[in-house]
Write a protein that holds these residues in place. Structure first.
Motif, short mmCIF file in Angstrom:
data_model
loop_
_atom_site.label_atom_id
_atom_site.label_comp_id
_atom_site.label_asym_id
_atom_site.label_seq_id
_atom_site.Cartn_x
_atom_site.Cartn_y
_atom_site.Cartn_z
N GLN A 160 -0.90 -0.34 -6.95
CA GLN A 160 -1.61 0.90 -7.20
C GLN A 160 -1.02 1.71 -8.35
O GLN A 160 -1.74 2.51 -8.95
CB GLN A 160 -1.59 1.76 -5.93
CG GLN A 160 -2.22 1.06 -4.72
CD GLN A 160 -1.97 1.82 -3.45
OE1 GLN A 160 -2.80 2.62 -3.03
NE2 GLN A 160 -0.83 1.62 -2.83
N ARG A 165 0.81 -1.22 0.00
CA ARG A 165 0.00 0.00 0.00
C ARG A 165 0.84 1.27 0.00
O ARG A 165 0.33 2.36 0.19
CB ARG A 165 -0.95 0.01 1.20
CG ARG A 165 -1.85 -1.19 1.32
CD ARG A 165 -2.59 -1.51 0.05
NE ARG A 165 -3.42 -0.42 -0.43
CZ ARG A 165 -4.06 -0.45 -1.59
NH1 ARG A 165 -3.90 -1.48 -2.42
NH2 ARG A 165 -4.82 0.57 -1.95
N PRO A 214 -5.95 0.86 -8.70
CA PRO A 214 -5.75 2.09 -7.95
C PRO A 214 -6.80 2.24 -6.85
O PRO A 214 -7.79 1.51 -6.80
CB PRO A 214 -5.93 3.18 -9.01
CG PRO A 214 -6.83 2.56 -10.02
CD PRO A 214 -6.47 1.10 -10.06
N ASN A 215 -6.56 3.18 -5.96
CA ASN A 215 -7.56 3.48 -4.95
C ASN A 215 -8.78 4.12 -5.63
O ASN A 215 -8.63 4.94 -6.52
CB ASN A 215 -7.01 4.43 -3.90
CG ASN A 215 -6.03 3.75 -2.98
OD1 ASN A 215 -5.88 2.53 -3.01
ND2 ASN A 215 -5.33 4.52 -2.17
#
Length: 390
Positions: free
Chosen positions: A157, A128, A180-181
């Motif tokens: 990500q 993360r 991705p977030n």
């Protein structure tokens, strides 16, 4: 109602993370749990620390377990007790019988890969952050190099993190998935709540930063830059949300930042450190300029939140994240990753002095919702897991 992307599950999908403290990894873990639940799958969240460290509320119906506390003899062994800790975790996982297991952040991922060897479920890893920016201790780096190639999939990500996994960890590119977030709307709202008007005087302008990790977020250089420009802009106040003096892993860094704040009478008057809040959307709504002064990132949730809220955003182009999100001069403002206080001062002042530019950047920033909308990212996430389901 189940999602056609995923087949019925013979056991729970297990999400393993250290704790649910305030932070982007923790929030994304709960987002993934909700998506899996919406797909009709049983989900089990496993944490090393219990609810006493929680910041985020659990989604309704989510089954959460906590690793049993260590006996005194095991604590006394320190690092030498690591094999016994793994045996305890392996025994627990055999009891839980997941159909798929996700290790979120470096140490939980390594432990999950070690204890799952020879057991009938696939393990997915999700870093993360940008790993080279914050390397773990040498034994963990050795274990990471040993275990990461064995993961069934890696959810990454950014392309830079993907390239790092392939070139330094011998992870096959075919096992790497860009996820991705996401940015959802409206933003969540939960306790604790502090209203902006409780801290910021009427008519004042608000510069906002959000984060829990002072060094990573570069709050020291942001404070130094604000101290330089504040005398010329008496209507501006800076608020840094998220800092928790009781946070074990960041207690020293928070204390150092508070000492920097206390040492300057002007900062004490014009800079506010209210701690973690759950109504961050209210703060974005009151914000005149959002600043991401980070030294490194994964894929910054707070930058996405500020942009979707229509904030004018200035971000340091640190190794991963901001450059993939912000289009400089169009929907945000990028400054070099190595920006010092003097450079930050100059670029912040440029935006402070140009309200028309800030309004244009904030208006364009809302389009981030189309690029990183929840529905599209959810489909990417579920599609990456589908081949791994039994």
């Amino acid at each position: 109602m189940g999602d056609p992307l995923l087949p019925p599950s013979p056991g729970p999908v297990l999400l393993y993370i250290d704790a649910l403290k305030a932070g982007g990894a923790e929030r994304i873990t709960l987002q993934w749990a909700q998506w899996l639940q919406q797909a009709g799958l049983p989900v089990l969240l496993l944490t090393r620390h219990g609810p006493e460290r929680d910041f985020y509320p659990l989604p309704a119906g989510l089954d959460r377990r906590v690793e049993p506390p260590e006996p005194r003899w095991l604590k006394a062994l320190g690092w030498w007790g690591f094999p016994w800790r793994l045996l305890r975790l392996r025994r627990l996982l055999r009891q839980l019988s997941p159909c798929l297991a996700l290790g979120i952040t470096t140490l939980p991922a390594i432990k999950l890969l070690l204890v799952s060897a020879g057991l009938p479920w696939a393990v997915v890893v999700s870093e993360r952050n940008y790993p080279p920016a914050k390397p773990p201790a040498l034994p963990w780096r050795w274990l990471r190099r040993l275990t990461y190639p064995r993961a069934a999939a890696h959810l990454v990500q950014t392309r830079r993190t993907l390239a790092w996994l392939i070139s330094t960890q011998a992870v096959p590119e075919s096992r790497c998935h860009l996820v991705p977030n996401p940015i959802g709307w409206p933003l969540a709202d939960f306790p604790p709540r502090i209203a902006p008007a409780a801290l910021i005087p009427a008519g004042a302008s608000l510069m906002l930063a959000v984060g829990t990790k002072p060094h990573q977020k570069g709050f020291d250089r942001l404070l130094a830059a604000f101290a330089r420009l504040a005398p010329r802009h008496p209507s501006w106040h800076l608020v840094i949300l998220g800092l928790d003096p009781a946070s074990g892993s960041h207690r020293r860094a928070v204390a150092d930042l508070v000492a920097q704040w206390k040492a300057d009478p002007l900062l004490r008057q014009r800079v506010h450190l209210p701690g973690p809040v759950g109504n961050v959307a209210d703060w974005y709504g009151a914000c005149d300029l959002f600043v991401l002064s980070s030294r490194y990132e994964g894929f910054p949730n707070v930058l996405l939140e500020a942009m979707v809220s229509g904030c004018a955003c200035l971000a340091c182009a640190c190794p991963t994240g901001p450059e993939e999100i912000v289009r400089h001069g169009q929907d945000g403002w990028l400054v070099p990753a190595e920006a010092d206080a003097a450079l930050l001062e100059r670029e912040l002042e440029r935006l402070i002095d140009d309200p028309r530019l800030r309004r244009r950047l904030g208006s364009e920033a809302r389009a981030v919702r189309q690029r990183y909308g929840e529905a599209a990212v959810r489909e990417q996430f579920l599609a990456a897991l589908k081949p791994l389901m039994p």
